[in-house]
Write a protein that holds these residues in place. Structure first.
Motif, mmCIF file in Angstrom:
data_model
loop_
_atom_site.group_PDB
_atom_site.id
_atom_site.type_symbol
_atom_site.label_atom_id
_atom_site.label_comp_id
_atom_site.label_asym_id
_atom_site.label_seq_id
_atom_site.Cartn_x
_atom_site.Cartn_y
_atom_site.Cartn_z
ATOM 1 N N PRO A 38 0.830 -1.233 0.000
ATOM 2 C CA PRO A 38 0.000 0.000 0.000
ATOM 3 C C PRO A 38 0.852 1.266 0.000
ATOM 4 O O PRO A 38 1.920 1.325 0.608
ATOM 5 C CB PRO A 38 -0.803 -0.119 1.296
ATOM 6 N N TRP A 39 0.349 2.272 -0.683
ATOM 7 C CA TRP A 39 1.024 3.574 -0.799
ATOM 8 C C TRP A 39 0.759 4.406 0.462
ATOM 9 O O TRP A 39 -0.370 4.542 0.901
ATOM 10 C CB TRP A 39 0.498 4.308 -2.026
ATOM 11 N N VAL A 40 1.839 4.974 1.056
ATOM 12 C CA VAL A 40 1.686 5.794 2.264
ATOM 13 C C VAL A 40 2.252 7.197 2.075
ATOM 14 O O VAL A 40 2.235 8.005 3.014
ATOM 15 C CB VAL A 40 2.360 5.117 3.481
ATOM 16 N N GLY A 41 2.775 7.506 0.908
ATOM 17 C CA GLY A 41 3.295 8.847 0.632
ATOM 18 C C GLY A 41 4.543 9.170 1.441
ATOM 19 O O GLY A 41 5.486 8.387 1.490
ATOM 20 N N PHE A 42 4.510 10.319 2.122
ATOM 21 C CA PHE A 42 5.692 10.807 2.855
ATOM 22 C C PHE A 42 5.649 10.430 4.340
ATOM 23 O O PHE A 42 6.338 11.059 5.144
ATOM 24 C CB PHE A 42 5.806 12.327 2.711
ATOM 25 N N GLU A 43 4.888 9.444 4.678
ATOM 26 C CA GLU A 43 4.741 9.064 6.082
ATOM 27 C C GLU A 43 6.072 8.654 6.703
ATOM 28 O O GLU A 43 6.387 9.031 7.840
ATOM 29 C CB GLU A 43 3.732 7.918 6.208
ATOM 30 N N ARG A 79 20.498 12.459 17.022
ATOM 31 C CA ARG A 79 21.779 12.007 17.588
ATOM 32 C C ARG A 79 22.614 11.311 16.516
ATOM 33 O O ARG A 79 23.821 11.538 16.408
ATOM 34 C CB ARG A 79 21.512 11.059 18.762
ATOM 35 N N LEU A 80 21.961 10.481 15.713
ATOM 36 C CA LEU A 80 22.654 9.790 14.622
ATOM 37 C C LEU A 80 23.183 10.787 13.601
ATOM 38 O O LEU A 80 24.312 10.650 13.113
ATOM 39 C CB LEU A 80 21.704 8.804 13.938
ATOM 40 N N LEU A 81 22.355 11.776 13.283
ATOM 41 C CA LEU A 81 22.772 12.799 12.315
ATOM 42 C C LEU A 81 23.963 13.590 12.841
ATOM 43 O O LEU A 81 24.914 13.871 12.091
ATOM 44 C CB LEU A 81 21.595 13.738 12.030
ATOM 45 N N TYR A 105 11.041 2.243 5.944
ATOM 46 C CA TYR A 105 11.565 3.336 6.770
ATOM 47 C C TYR A 105 13.037 3.591 6.463
ATOM 48 O O TYR A 105 13.458 4.740 6.278
ATOM 49 C CB TYR A 105 11.351 2.986 8.241
ATOM 50 N N THR A 106 13.811 2.523 6.389
ATOM 51 C CA THR A 106 15.247 2.688 6.113
ATOM 52 C C THR A 106 15.494 3.088 4.664
ATOM 53 O O THR A 106 16.481 3.760 4.368
ATOM 54 C CB THR A 106 16.008 1.396 6.445
ATOM 55 N N ALA A 107 14.606 2.684 3.733
ATOM 56 C CA ALA A 107 14.719 3.153 2.351
ATOM 57 C C ALA A 107 14.504 4.658 2.285
ATOM 58 O O ALA A 107 15.168 5.370 1.515
ATOM 59 C CB ALA A 107 13.719 2.441 1.456
ATOM 60 N N ALA A 108 13.600 5.170 3.109
ATOM 61 C CA ALA A 108 13.364 6.616 3.176
ATOM 62 C C ALA A 108 14.609 7.337 3.711
ATOM 63 O O ALA A 108 14.975 8.410 3.211
ATOM 64 C CB ALA A 108 12.156 6.909 4.057
ATOM 65 N N ILE A 109 15.250 6.741 4.697
ATOM 66 C CA ILE A 109 16.487 7.341 5.221
ATOM 67 C C ILE A 109 17.559 7.362 4.140
ATOM 68 O O ILE A 109 18.269 8.354 3.958
ATOM 69 C CB ILE A 109 16.982 6.559 6.455
ATOM 70 N N GLY A 110 17.689 6.256 3.406
ATOM 71 C CA GLY A 110 18.681 6.200 2.334
ATOM 72 C C GLY A 110 18.410 7.216 1.242
ATOM 73 O O GLY A 110 19.344 7.854 0.728
ATOM 74 N N LEU A 111 17.129 7.409 0.885
ATOM 75 C CA LEU A 111 16.786 8.401 -0.129
ATOM 76 C C LEU A 111 17.064 9.808 0.373
ATOM 77 O O LEU A 111 17.552 10.668 -0.375
ATOM 78 C CB LEU A 111 15.305 8.257 -0.502
ATOM 79 N N PHE A 140 11.952 12.483 10.997
ATOM 80 C CA PHE A 140 12.172 13.705 11.767
ATOM 81 C C PHE A 140 11.416 13.701 13.091
ATOM 82 O O PHE A 140 11.686 14.540 13.953
ATOM 83 C CB PHE A 140 11.773 14.915 10.921
ATOM 84 N N ARG A 141 10.486 12.763 13.258
ATOM 85 C CA ARG A 141 9.839 12.602 14.565
ATOM 86 C C ARG A 141 10.670 11.750 15.504
ATOM 87 O O ARG A 141 10.463 11.774 16.722
ATOM 88 C CB ARG A 141 8.446 11.975 14.386
ATOM 89 N N ASN A 142 11.593 10.993 14.957
ATOM 90 C CA ASN A 142 12.424 10.095 15.753
ATOM 91 C C ASN A 142 13.545 10.890 16.419
ATOM 92 O O ASN A 142 14.414 11.458 15.741
ATOM 93 C CB ASN A 142 13.003 8.997 14.847
ATOM 94 N N HIS A 143 13.537 10.948 17.742
ATOM 95 C CA HIS A 143 14.555 11.720 18.464
ATOM 96 C C HIS A 143 15.946 11.116 18.301
ATOM 97 O O HIS A 143 16.950 11.835 18.345
ATOM 98 C CB HIS A 143 14.187 11.819 19.949
#
Length: 299
Positions: free
Chosen positions: A49-54, A67-69, A265-271, A60-63
């Motif tokens: 299923p498509w979730v867009g930019f979720e 720290r990782l950045l 989720y990790t694919a979004a981080i990679g992109l 950016f909601r992950n605190h």
């Protein structure tokens, strides 16, 4: 057909390079779409299923992400400040060595660590810094000081990463700069000597300006991976004690993506990392072209 016959060997070499990038770089790009989907293995890439930019909002909601950045940015900043200039300095020094035999010996010695895997290299670093059996522990004992457990102190981790990177890739990274130095017209050096320039002045006035275009290109290319870290190096040096300063985006993606199966989720981080790297390359290339008045840059 005449061109194909004339440059057949070069076209064959190009075909293998093109096939490599097409299969391993461009071919998998369609998988980026899972960053915008709630990917489930049973449904496949197109059936999920498509979730867009979720997933991007979740980043950016992950605190922990901040720290990782921070850790990733600091590590790469230190690499730029210390590891990036090191091969340039080595190439300049080797270029001043008159004994070809000694020059080749130093080059060969400095190249060897590059061919050692990070698994072995990290083991050597850990053993070297061991407070009980390592050389650093022995040196501390000679001076009557208590040995320091460097791998167990988070404040030393970034210095260890940068130092081991320099040790491993210093010689290999100097090859391209040494090649650029050998391409300098000898008449420039001869003219400078006749005018009374000493060795230091020739380095400052001739050698460094001559290799600046090469340095600029290598700097621009290195910015593309500014949000990436050497995963093999970090994962082999990381331990629970130094997680606070050593945990980076790549190690987080490994844990969450492969071990916890959060592929979207990790694919979004990679992109996100790729887009930031692209913007850095474009910005750095534009800056270099303006500073050099269009004489340097990737394009």
């Amino acid at each position: 057909m005449k061109t194909l016959k004339k440059h057949g060997e070069l076209l064959i070499l190009f075909f293998f390079a093109f096939a490599f990038f097409f299969v391993f770089k461009y071919g998998p790009l369609y998988g980026v779409i899972i960053a915008f989907k709630d990917f489930r293995v049973v449904d496949g890439v197109w059936g999920s299923p498509w979730v867009g930019f979720e997933h991007f909002q979740e980043i950016f909601r992950n605190h922990d992400f901040y720290r990782l950045l921070k850790n990733t940015l600091l590590l790469n900043l230190y690499q730029m400040l210390f590891a990036f200039p090191a091969p340039i300095v080595l190439a300049l020094l080797l270029n001043e060595v008159k004994s070809r035999g000694f020059q080749r010996f130093v080059q060969t010695t400095m190249y060897l660590p590059h061919f050692v895997s990070w698994v072995i290299m990290s083991g050597l670093v850990i053993y070297f810094l061991s407070p009980t059996s390592g050389i650093m522990g022995e040196i501390s004992s000679w001076f009557g000081k208590e040995p320091v457990f460097y791998m167990g102190k988070k404040e030393y981790f970034r210095a260890i990463v940068v130092g081991s990177s320099i040790l491993k890739d210093l010689g290999w990274g100097s090859i391209i700069y040494f090649a650029a130095l050998t391409g300098i017209n000898p008449e420039l050096q001869e003219s400078a000597i006749i005018d009374g320039a000493n060795r230091w002045q020739r380095i400052i006035r001739i050698n460094i300006p001559s290799i600046l275009p090469t340095v600029s290109i290598m700097f621009i290319l290195s910015l593309g991976g500014f949000l990436s870290a050497n995963f093999e190096q970090i994962i082999n040096l990381l331990n629970p004690v130094n997680y606070e300063t050593g945990d980076v985006i790549d190690t987080y993606v490994y844990r969450v993506g492969l071990q916890q199966f959060q592929y979207s989720y990790t694919a979004a981080i990679g992109l996100f990392k790729s887009l930031v790297g692209l913007l850095l390359i474009l910005g750095a290339n534009l800056t270099v072209r303006k500073v050099s008045h269009g004489e340097s840059g990737l394009w």
